[in-house]
Design an enzyme around this catalytic site. Structure first.
Site, short mmCIF file in Angstrom:
data_model
loop_
_atom_site.label_atom_id
_atom_site.label_comp_id
_atom_site.label_asym_id
_atom_site.label_seq_id
_atom_site.Cartn_x
_atom_site.Cartn_y
_atom_site.Cartn_z
N SER A 116 -25.76 41.55 59.40
CA SER A 116 -24.44 41.05 59.42
C SER A 116 -23.42 41.98 60.08
CB SER A 116 -23.43 41.21 57.26
OG SER A 116 -23.78 42.42 56.96
N ASP B 56 -32.07 44.33 56.42
CA ASP B 56 -32.45 43.52 56.33
C ASP B 56 -33.88 44.00 57.90
OD1 ASP B 56 -31.47 41.44 55.17
OD2 ASP B 56 -29.44 41.05 56.62
N GLU C 16 -27.22 31.64 49.40
CA GLU C 16 -26.33 32.08 50.17
C GLU C 16 -25.74 30.56 50.18
OE1 GLU C 16 -24.06 33.83 54.22
OE2 GLU C 16 -26.24 34.35 53.69
#
Length: 289
Positions: free
Chosen positions: A69, A107, A206
């Protein structure tokens, strides 16, 4: 004390919580598993640099995610897709250096694990060896199960990510809620069970309907981490620039803003500029002679 009685250390471990219970080491996957067993909910925040990570670590946040992100909120990209392994290694190493207690999860960015389990292993090893993270996260349910199995067999803790998977933004045509309708819900539940079977220690859900996320949480033995998945998951994660009010414009529906740092920093920058233009900064107390 008889042989069947727990030791003081065992008693302490059994009653310790994620918030304050672990003070002399980093939080581990075992701590998170125990928290699920006792029904303790916990928070996870993203972090991309040592300074911010240190603040969250001192606040007691048990898990920090070095998310791709960063592509959206720090690197100026429109999506997470352009983020590279080198960028993830650099940011992850900074977060590790800035913290002492939190588990650091990094990630695997787009293109770093989809080709094969061997590719996933190579890049997960980079994050652990070069950056020092405690776990990695990758997107996908059944399609990523073999990679998760290989990583776990090699000793790499893996957090899975299902539901809305931002790296698939182009295939999804945006960021729609996932799991609506019987067929989609069944597919998501199957993905959740697949990553658990593969050995993931936790799974991010999510943009999933709250009722479905609650069902997944009840059926899994591993912790679920919600983001836009209702209140019944075992944990909650937010992107720090969203929750702290740094993000410009509209934020997702699931975000609660706990501060307005964008206004604070903007005001400070304007006051600094005014002082410089007016000649009041630097003042004598800020000057060497």
């Amino acid at each position: 004390m008889n042989a069947s009685s727990p030791s003081p250390a065992q008693n302490q471990a059994a009653t310790a919580t994620l918030y304050g219970g672990v003070t002399n080491r980093r939080v581990t996957v075992r701590d998170l598993a125990t928290a699920k067993q006792r029904g303790e909910k916990w928070s996870m925040l993203t972090a991309y640099d040592a300074l911010t990570a240190g603040v969250f670590d001192e606040a007691g946040t048990p898990v920090l995610l070095v998310g791709d992100s960063a592509g959206n909120c720090h690197l100026g990209y429109e999506t997470t897709v352009p983020v590279t392994m080198d960028q993830m290694v650099m940011m992850s190493a900074a977060v590790v250096r800035g913290t002492k207690r939190a588990m650091i999860v990094a990630d695997l960015p787009f293109g770093s694990y989809q080709e094969s389990p061997a590719q996933a292993m190579h890049n997960a090893a980079r994050l652990m060896k070069e950056a020092g993270v405690g776990a990695v996260k990758l997107e996908g349910g059944e399609r990523s199960a073999r990679s998760i199995e290989l990583l776990v067999e090699a000793g790499v803790p893996v957090m899975a990510h299902i539901g809305l998977t931002p790296q698939s933004v182009h295939a999804l045509g945006g960021y729609p809620v996932q799991g609506r309708g019987d067929e989609a819900a069944h597919r998501l539940l199957r993905d959740a069970k697949a990553v658990q079977q593969a050995g993931a220690f936790a799974v991010v859900l999510e943009a999933v309907p709250a009722e479905l996320a609650a069902q997944v949480t009840e059926q899994l033995a591993i912790p679920t981490v919600g983001i836009g998945a209702g209140a019944d998951t075992d944990a909650q994660v937010l992107v720090w620039t969203d929750f702290a009010g740094m993000t410009a414009g509209r934020v997702p529906k699931f975000v609660k803003q706990y501060a307005d740092l964008r206004s604070v920093l903007g005001r400070a920058a304007r006051e600094f500029a005014e002082d410089v233009r007016g000649g009041s900064f630097p003042a004598p107390e800020h000057t060497f002679h």
